[in-house]
Design an enzyme around this catalytic site. Structure first.
Site, PDB file in Angstrom:
ATOM      1  N   GLY A 261      -1.356  58.156  56.665  1.00  0.00           N
ATOM      2  CA  GLY A 261      -0.419  59.267  56.811  1.00  0.00           C
ATOM      3  C   GLY A 261       0.600  59.273  55.701  1.00  0.00           C
ATOM      4  O   GLY A 261       0.335  58.805  54.587  1.00  0.00           O
ATOM      5  N   SER A 262       1.786  59.779  55.991  1.00  0.00           N
ATOM      6  CA  SER A 262       2.800  59.956  54.959  1.00  0.00           C
ATOM      7  C   SER A 262       3.436  58.632  54.564  1.00  0.00           C
ATOM      8  O   SER A 262       3.489  57.682  55.356  1.00  0.00           O
ATOM      9  CB  SER A 262       3.883  60.913  55.445  1.00  0.00           C
ATOM     10  OG  SER A 262       4.738  60.273  56.385  1.00  0.00           O
TER      11      SER A 262
ATOM     12  N   GLU B 219      -2.624  53.403  54.394  1.00  0.00           N
ATOM     13  CA  GLU B 219      -3.267  54.352  53.493  1.00  0.00           C
ATOM     14  C   GLU B 219      -2.363  55.575  53.456  1.00  0.00           C
ATOM     15  O   GLU B 219      -2.390  56.414  54.367  1.00  0.00           O
ATOM     16  CB  GLU B 219      -4.671  54.710  53.996  1.00  0.00           C
ATOM     17  CG  GLU B 219      -5.624  53.527  54.093  1.00  0.00           C
ATOM     18  CD  GLU B 219      -5.952  52.913  52.746  1.00  0.00           C
ATOM     19  OE1 GLU B 219      -5.804  53.611  51.714  1.00  0.00           O
ATOM     20  OE2 GLU B 219      -6.344  51.737  52.707  1.00  0.00           O
ATOM     21  N   LEU B 220      -1.573  55.671  52.395  1.00  0.00           N
ATOM     22  CA  LEU B 220      -0.501  56.653  52.361  1.00  0.00           C
ATOM     23  C   LEU B 220      -0.799  57.775  51.363  1.00  0.00           C
ATOM     24  O   LEU B 220      -1.933  57.987  50.972  1.00  0.00           O
ATOM     25  CB  LEU B 220       0.821  55.948  52.049  1.00  0.00           C
ATOM     26  CG  LEU B 220       1.145  54.756  52.956  1.00  0.00           C
ATOM     27  CD1 LEU B 220       2.454  54.105  52.563  1.00  0.00           C
ATOM     28  CD2 LEU B 220       1.171  55.182  54.423  1.00  0.00           C
TER      29      LEU B 220
ATOM     30  N   CYS C 247      -5.055  63.390  50.458  1.00  0.00           N
ATOM     31  CA  CYS C 247      -4.150  62.550  49.667  1.00  0.00           C
ATOM     32  C   CYS C 247      -4.683  62.299  48.264  1.00  0.00           C
ATOM     33  O   CYS C 247      -3.948  61.818  47.411  1.00  0.00           O
ATOM     34  CB  CYS C 247      -3.866  61.238  50.386  1.00  0.00           C
ATOM     35  SG  CYS C 247      -5.327  60.385  50.966  1.00  0.00           S
TER      36      CYS C 247
ATOM     37  N   GLU D  11       4.288  64.364  47.185  1.00  0.00           N
ATOM     38  CA  GLU D  11       2.955  64.803  47.557  1.00  0.00           C
ATOM     39  C   GLU D  11       3.045  66.211  48.126  1.00  0.00           C
ATOM     40  O   GLU D  11       3.606  66.419  49.198  1.00  0.00           O
ATOM     41  CB  GLU D  11       2.348  63.857  48.593  1.00  0.00           C
ATOM     42  CG  GLU D  11       0.941  64.251  49.006  1.00  0.00           C
ATOM     43  CD  GLU D  11       0.344  63.308  50.034  1.00  0.00           C
ATOM     44  OE1 GLU D  11      -0.851  63.016  49.941  1.00  0.00           O
ATOM     45  OE2 GLU D  11       1.097  62.853  50.924  1.00  0.00           O
TER      46      GLU D  11
END
Length: 461
Positions: free
Chosen positions: A221-222, A241-242, A276, A361
């Protein structure tokens, strides 16, 4: 109403959750939020010790892979209904999930350990070490909306492959694909406590993150939420996992500009840029910049919005992107307009260095193009980001390719293609604010486990 899964059994809660399709505002489905007692039941069940053979684990994973393949169209339609992504990308996601579970089944069969001779030292004559990996404990998997099936698969498949119980908290906007996956797992002979799928408001995630009975937290996520999780439980094993603002570099030697423009146009805008590793920044050598930009604008204009781009997850998300573009002060060469949750593919130039559309992002169909006078300067520009997930480098020079691999501070360098490429068996993850740990079945299996050494003594070697 769609059931969720508590310790392998279907359940429902007292508060309903209606899933609205961002494509047309219709109801994609209805489920409910898990109650506090159901959460406790799931965690308590996951805390049990399960002794599963490799055959049991692999068989369950094979079943999931085969069932997803047999129900491909149904599953893809559900992804599109709850997420809004075009059918082509929903089909691709199902294909990837099939592969993810197939790889996990194969890895479950060969996840055996390592033998190490210790008699290399005279004092250790007759000694040998057996190094095996054992689960750290139950896993909490927290997943996002943009890949509601395959990013769940990347939590669940490696956990089952190593025999670690897992509790999944899917994104509230898109829980239905995860719950369907739970129903397929319920058809296997896995022990009941091995899996739970619990729809919860994001505000209730902290209670699960903090629970000491869940020593592994795997979050996608963020970066802001990921940083908060890491700070809240520094004693846990946390994999993150950003986000990213992935860059594609078009080098001076690269002659197939049509290919580069086609790939960048598509993968800055696929599923509305909500990935992402969607291309957000393009850094082009000045010697090819004019020709490339002309081709890029042609390719962007040729995109089929409904078939290739699609809506954003909500009107609020599209409004945020619209605001970022407007406040950037950049020159808009294409797009820049919004209709509800539909934001048109947008190409920007002359973007100020501090604008959000290049420093954060975007997570939307926005592409910022800049030029440099050398490949080295392009690589420096890639590294200037606080993120480091993946980068694409369009070059035909093997020396440039190796240099990119050596100097770019990212988790993966894709030569001759966009940073959006990912094979589900390869190590995948980032550095800097893009996270820690790696997915890609074998890598996640190692993250979910810890090494334990057995030393044998008095052997004839």
């Amino acid at each position: 109403m769609t059931s969720f899964w508590v310790a392998g059994s279907p359940a429902s809660g007292s508060e309903s959750l209606t899933v609205i399709s961002p494509a047309d505002g219709s109801v994609a489905g209805v489920t409910s939020y898990a109650t506090a007692s159901q959460v406790e039941q799931a965690v308590a069940a996951a805390s049990q010790t399960f002794e599963l053979s490799a055959a049991q684990r692999a068989s369950a994973l094979d079943h999931v892979s085969a069932t997803l393949a047999a129900r491909r169209d149904e599953v893809a339609a559900l992804i599109t209904a709850e997420n809004g992504k075009p059918a082509v990308w929903a089909q691709a996601e199902v294909t990837r999930a099939i592969s993810t579970f197939r790889w996990a089944a194969e890895e479950a069969r060969r996840f055996s350990g390592e033998l190490m001779r210790l008699d290399t030292d005279p004092a250790a004559a007759g000694r040998m070490a057996l190094i095996r990996r054992f689960p750290r404990g139950p896993v909490l998997g927290i997943t996002p909306f943009n890949f509601p099936l395959n990013l769940v698969a990347h939590k669940v498949a490696p956990a089952i492959a190593v025999g670690a119980p897992i509790i999944v908290k899917p994104a509230p906007a898109t829980p239905l694909s995860a719950l369907l996956l739970g129903s397929i797992l319920a058809e296997t002979d896995l022990p009941a406590g091995m899996f739970s799928f619990l729809p919860l408001p994001n505000s209730r995630a902290a209670e699960l993150v903090a629970d000491p009975r869940l020593p592994v937290v795997s979050f996608t996520g963020s970066d802001t939420v990921g940083a908060a999780i890491r700070a809240a439980v520094p004693h846990k094993h946390v994999t993150l996992e950003l986000g990213g603002n992935a860059a594609a570099v078009v080098c001076s030697d690269y002659s197939n500009l049509d290919w580069a423009a086609e790939r960048i146009a598509l993968f800055s805008n696929y599923q509305a840029g909500q990935s992402c590793i969607a291309v957000q920044r393009v850094i082009v050598h000045s010697s090819v910049a004019d020709a490339f930009l002309e081709l890029l604008l042609e390719k962007v204009a040729a995109l089929d919005f409904d078939a290739q781009v699609g809506p954003m997850i909500s009107e609020a998300a599209a409004e945020r992107v619209e605001g970022w573009v407007r406040e950037s002060g950049a020159k808009v060469l294409a797009g820049g307009t919004r209709d509800g949750s539909r934001y048109q593919p947008t190409v920007l130039t002359d973007v100020p260095s501090g604008a959000k559309v290049v420093t954060q992002e975007v997570f939307g169909p926005v592409l910022a193009v800049s030029t440099v006078d050398s490949d080295d300067l392009a690589f420096e520009e890639v590294n200037r980001s606080r993120f480091g997930l993946q980068a694409g480098v369009f070059t035909s020079n093997i020396q440039t390719a190796h240099k990119a691999h050596a100097v770019l501070r990212v988790g993966g360098v894709i030569i001759g293609d966009v940073p959006s490429y990912r094979a589900d068996q390869m190590p995948y993850g980032g550095v800097k604010d893009s996270g820690s740990g790696r997915e890609g079945v074998r890598s996640a299996m190692e993250d979910y486990t810890e090494a334990r050494v057995l030393v044998l003594t008095g052997l004839t070697l």
